[in-house]
Every structure is written in structure tokens, then in C-alpha cells.
Design a protein around this motif. Structure first.
Motif, PDB file in Angstrom:
ATOM      1  N   VAL A 183      -3.256   9.890 -11.390  1.00 53.17           N
ATOM      2  CA  VAL A 183      -3.488   8.752  -9.945  1.00 53.17           C
ATOM      3  C   VAL A 183      -3.715   9.457  -8.823  1.00 53.17           C
ATOM      4  O   VAL A 183      -3.019  10.649  -8.448  1.00 53.17           O
ATOM      5  CB  VAL A 183      -2.544   7.646 -10.169  1.00 53.17           C
ATOM      6  N   THR A 184      -4.470   8.459  -7.738  1.00 55.01           N
ATOM      7  CA  THR A 184      -4.514   9.489  -6.980  1.00 55.01           C
ATOM      8  C   THR A 184      -4.172   8.268  -6.136  1.00 55.01           C
ATOM      9  O   THR A 184      -3.675   8.872  -4.742  1.00 55.01           O
ATOM     10  CB  THR A 184      -5.643   9.011  -6.252  1.00 55.01           C
ATOM     11  N   ASP A 185      -3.573   7.442  -6.164  1.00 52.37           N
ATOM     12  CA  ASP A 185      -2.815   6.032  -5.176  1.00 52.37           C
ATOM     13  C   ASP A 185      -1.576   5.338  -5.679  1.00 52.37           C
ATOM     14  O   ASP A 185      -1.566   5.258  -6.778  1.00 52.37           O
ATOM     15  CB  ASP A 185      -4.034   5.249  -4.967  1.00 52.37           C
ATOM     16  N   LEU A 186      -0.574   6.176  -5.440  1.00 56.85           N
ATOM     17  CA  LEU A 186       1.154   6.767  -6.956  1.00 56.85           C
ATOM     18  C   LEU A 186       1.159   5.096  -6.571  1.00 56.85           C
ATOM     19  O   LEU A 186       1.663   3.908  -7.268  1.00 56.85           O
ATOM     20  CB  LEU A 186       1.898   7.177  -6.031  1.00 56.85           C
ATOM     21  N   GLU A 187       1.471   4.386  -4.999  1.00 57.17           N
ATOM     22  CA  GLU A 187       2.090   3.524  -4.525  1.00 57.17           C
ATOM     23  C   GLU A 187       1.575   2.417  -5.126  1.00 57.17           C
ATOM     24  O   GLU A 187       1.469   1.296  -5.589  1.00 57.17           O
ATOM     25  CB  GLU A 187       1.857   3.739  -3.450  1.00 57.17           C
ATOM     26  N   GLY A 188      -0.089   2.360  -4.967  1.00 56.77           N
ATOM     27  CA  GLY A 188      -1.017   1.584  -5.770  1.00 56.77           C
ATOM     28  C   GLY A 188      -0.635   1.559  -7.205  1.00 56.77           C
ATOM     29  O   GLY A 188      -0.911  -0.544  -7.600  1.00 56.77           O
ATOM     30  N   SER A 189      -0.245   2.204  -7.041  1.00 55.52           N
ATOM     31  CA  SER A 189      -0.656   2.091  -9.101  1.00 55.52           C
ATOM     32  C   SER A 189       0.746   1.532  -9.820  1.00 55.52           C
ATOM     33  O   SER A 189       0.790   0.506 -10.321  1.00 55.52           O
ATOM     34  CB  SER A 189      -1.269   3.917 -10.184  1.00 55.52           C
ATOM     35  N   LEU A 190       1.791   1.730  -8.531  1.00 57.38           N
ATOM     36  CA  LEU A 190       2.745   1.180  -9.101  1.00 57.38           C
ATOM     37  C   LEU A 190       3.492  -0.717  -8.877  1.00 57.38           C
ATOM     38  O   LEU A 190       3.645  -0.879  -9.486  1.00 57.38           O
ATOM     39  CB  LEU A 190       4.277   2.282  -8.208  1.00 57.38           C
ATOM     40  N   PHE A 191       1.758  -0.808  -7.928  1.00 56.55           N
ATOM     41  CA  PHE A 191       1.798  -1.807  -7.663  1.00 56.55           C
ATOM     42  C   PHE A 191       1.496  -2.585  -8.811  1.00 56.55           C
ATOM     43  O   PHE A 191       2.151  -3.548  -9.269  1.00 56.55           O
ATOM     44  CB  PHE A 191       1.109  -2.525  -6.079  1.00 56.55           C
ATOM     45  N   PHE A 192       0.723  -2.033  -9.476  1.00 53.65           N
ATOM     46  CA  PHE A 192      -0.127  -2.784 -10.713  1.00 53.65           C
ATOM     47  C   PHE A 192       1.194  -2.353 -11.924  1.00 53.65           C
ATOM     48  O   PHE A 192       1.861  -4.029 -12.253  1.00 53.65           O
ATOM     49  CB  PHE A 192      -1.519  -2.039 -10.760  1.00 53.65           C
ATOM     50  N   TRP A 193       1.726  -1.733 -12.780  1.00 57.45           N
ATOM     51  CA  TRP A 193       2.971  -1.439 -13.456  1.00 57.45           C
ATOM     52  C   TRP A 193       4.433  -1.743 -13.318  1.00 57.45           C
ATOM     53  O   TRP A 193       4.488  -2.136 -14.537  1.00 57.45           O
ATOM     54  CB  TRP A 193       2.635   0.109 -14.332  1.00 57.45           C
ATOM     55  N   LYS A 194       4.227  -1.681 -11.913  1.00 59.87           N
ATOM     56  CA  LYS A 194       5.557  -1.789 -11.562  1.00 59.87           C
ATOM     57  C   LYS A 194       6.177  -3.585 -10.812  1.00 59.87           C
ATOM     58  O   LYS A 194       6.335  -4.756 -12.011  1.00 59.87           O
ATOM     59  CB  LYS A 194       6.795  -1.210 -10.877  1.00 59.87           C
ATOM     60  N   ASP A 195       4.985  -4.253  -9.978  1.00 60.50           N
ATOM     61  CA  ASP A 195       5.271  -5.361  -9.400  1.00 60.50           C
ATOM     62  C   ASP A 195       4.822  -6.450 -10.421  1.00 60.50           C
ATOM     63  O   ASP A 195       5.257  -7.392 -10.224  1.00 60.50           O
ATOM     64  CB  ASP A 195       5.274  -5.569  -7.730  1.00 60.50           C
ATOM     65  N   ALA A 196       3.718  -5.982 -10.235  1.00 60.57           N
ATOM     66  CA  ALA A 196       2.291  -6.658 -11.412  1.00 60.57           C
ATOM     67  C   ALA A 196       2.803  -7.809 -12.932  1.00 60.57           C
ATOM     68  O   ALA A 196       2.871  -7.930 -13.417  1.00 60.57           O
ATOM     69  CB  ALA A 196       1.451  -7.544 -11.456  1.00 60.57           C
ATOM     70  N   LEU A 197       2.653  -5.908 -13.395  1.00 58.23           N
ATOM     71  CA  LEU A 197       3.265  -5.686 -14.677  1.00 58.23           C
ATOM     72  C   LEU A 197       4.552  -6.049 -15.373  1.00 58.23           C
ATOM     73  O   LEU A 197       5.423  -6.110 -16.312  1.00 58.23           O
ATOM     74  CB  LEU A 197       2.423  -4.874 -15.597  1.00 58.23           C
ATOM     75  N   GLY A 198       5.358  -5.596 -14.404  1.00 53.36           N
ATOM     76  CA  GLY A 198       7.074  -6.226 -15.122  1.00 53.36           C
ATOM     77  C   GLY A 198       7.893  -4.975 -15.560  1.00 53.36           C
ATOM     78  O   GLY A 198       8.872  -5.242 -15.575  1.00 53.36           O
ATOM     79  N   LEU A 199       7.057  -3.676 -15.580  1.00 53.33           N
ATOM     80  CA  LEU A 199       7.527  -2.388 -16.087  1.00 53.33           C
ATOM     81  C   LEU A 199       9.178  -1.844 -15.230  1.00 53.33           C
ATOM     82  O   LEU A 199       8.454  -2.042 -13.709  1.00 53.33           O
ATOM     83  CB  LEU A 199       6.507  -0.992 -16.365  1.00 53.33           C
TER      84      LEU A 199
END
Lengths: 133, 133
Positions: B14-30
Motif C-alpha cells: 500500500v502507499t497509504d496505510l491509513e487509508g487502507s486501514l480505513f477499509f480493512w479495519k473501520d469498514a470491513l471490521g477486521l
């Protein structure tokens, strides 16, 4: 909050299914569950078991299909990750509430009754993610 | 014949770890197990649990590193699949006996004692596969 159950499968787009099976089955030792032609997707798919997940090797049977064009443009490689969820409608709502784009918001249904949606790679920094229930 | 135990992790560059965590953690729930800087790899890595596997989000901290150059050339996306085995030496031998090329045949060791090799994408039709014991 809905939490994914597991990775259901990793789909790998291949141009030479036999060669790819040589690696995953004959060399690495994975068991092939089945190989079948999936008419709706214009593809031949081999399903290999690994732990509680699967590797799916997908070869296009039509260069004009979505997968055929993908292979023409990008070459073989990992195509998508499929995440299994308990309640796909709830997960779609959860994602939409966070502003995540989906390719199809209404789940499509496979022959075996499994329902699935695809999340748009725009929302995942380039990773195609399928949800499966 | 050695048989892989499971998929240990899927690594996503990833080039934007925060943005990627938003998807995987905050949205998808991991659940994020940890986020740490891995000096040897010149990367920051977030480890997220999904079933018995992990998703690893890897952001380069050095554009001149292997990963930095990969991201510059290919952009963010799935980087490799890591397959867990019980006996890495036996699996390396099994693969070599079948003519599979490895990037390193002698396992390298991580800080936590895990040992790993990488299989050359030439032998897998473009998929980078790590073996882990």
C-alpha cells in the motif's frame, strides 16, 4: 458490527491451467477438489484446498470476456481475494455507510446458492475484494 | 509428500496505510493485531486477523528498497501469498525436485524465529509465493 469469518478463497487468473496445476498440485502438494467449466463466467476453474481456504485457478475460455480482457491487459496473477461473511446484506450496508463503493450492491447468486458482491478497487487501493455468503 | 498447512497471510503493498486501514479495519471490521516498523524490510506493516489467516498491509519507508521500487512500478495491490508449511526444508526439496525455482533456497529467519523462503514467480505464472515455517 459485522466481522468477516475468514478468507474463503484467493482467485488467481492463469493463461495455462495445466502449468499452474503443476505448481500448486504436483509440486506444492495441494489437493484439487474439482475442476469445472463455469459457463456464466466463460472460464475453467480448478478449486484447490488449503487449510480452511481455497486457491481458485481461473482460466478464461473467451478472450472477449471480462477475465479474457483482464488477462490480455495484465497477464496472469492474483485476481481477487474472497472474504466470507455471515450476513452479506448487513456487510453491504456497513460498507456503504462508510462510503465504500461496490461494483454490485445487490448480491448475485451462484448455482450452489452462494451469494456474492464485489467491492470496487477504487475503495481498496487497487485490491479486488469479493464478499461471499 | 509435504502438504501446506494453510494460508498464513496475504501481503498487500500500500502507499497509504491509513487509508487502507480505513477499509480493512473501520469498514470491513477486521481486528488489527499490531502495526510495527520492520527495519530490515524498510516498511511499516499492519497485521489484521481474518479467520486463521492474516492480511498484512505493507507500506514502504524507503523508495529505494525492493518494495519501494515495486510500488513505484506497479502501484498498490496484492504483493504475495504466504503458505505455511510444517517442514520448510522438506518442502524446498520437494519443490526443487519438481524443477521449481526459488528466490532463496536457504530459509531466512525473522526476529520471532519464523523461517521463510520465496518461490520465484517464473515458476508460478507470476504469483509471488512465500513459504513460512
Amino acid at each position: 458490527m459485522e466481522i468477516p469469518v475468514k478468507i474463503n478463497h484467493i482467485a488467481i487468473a492463469v493463461t495455462d491451467l495445466e502449468g499452474s496445476l503443476f505448481f500448486w498440485k504436483d509440486a506444492l502438494g495441494l489437493e484439487v477438489e474439482k475442476t469445472e467449466e463455469v459457463g456464466a463466467e466463460k472460464a475453467i476453474v480448478s478449486f484447490l484446498n488449503i487449510g480452511s481456504c481455497k486457491i481458485e485457478l481461473v482460466q478464461s475460455t473467451d478472450p472477449e470476456s471480462g477475465l479474457g480482457k483482464y488477462l490480455e491487459k495484465k497477464g496472469p496473477g492474483i485476481h481477487h481475494i474472497c472474504v466470507e461473511v455471515e450476513n452479506i446484506e448487513m456487510m453491504v450496508k456497513q460498507l456503504k455507510d462508510k462510503g465504500i463503493q461496490l461494483i454490485n450492491e445487490i448480491p448475485r447468486e451462484k448455482k450452489d446458492g452462494r451469494r456474492y458482491v464485489f467491492i470496487h478497487p477504487e475503495s481498496t487501493q487497487g485490491v479486488l475484494v469479493e464478499l461471499y455468503q
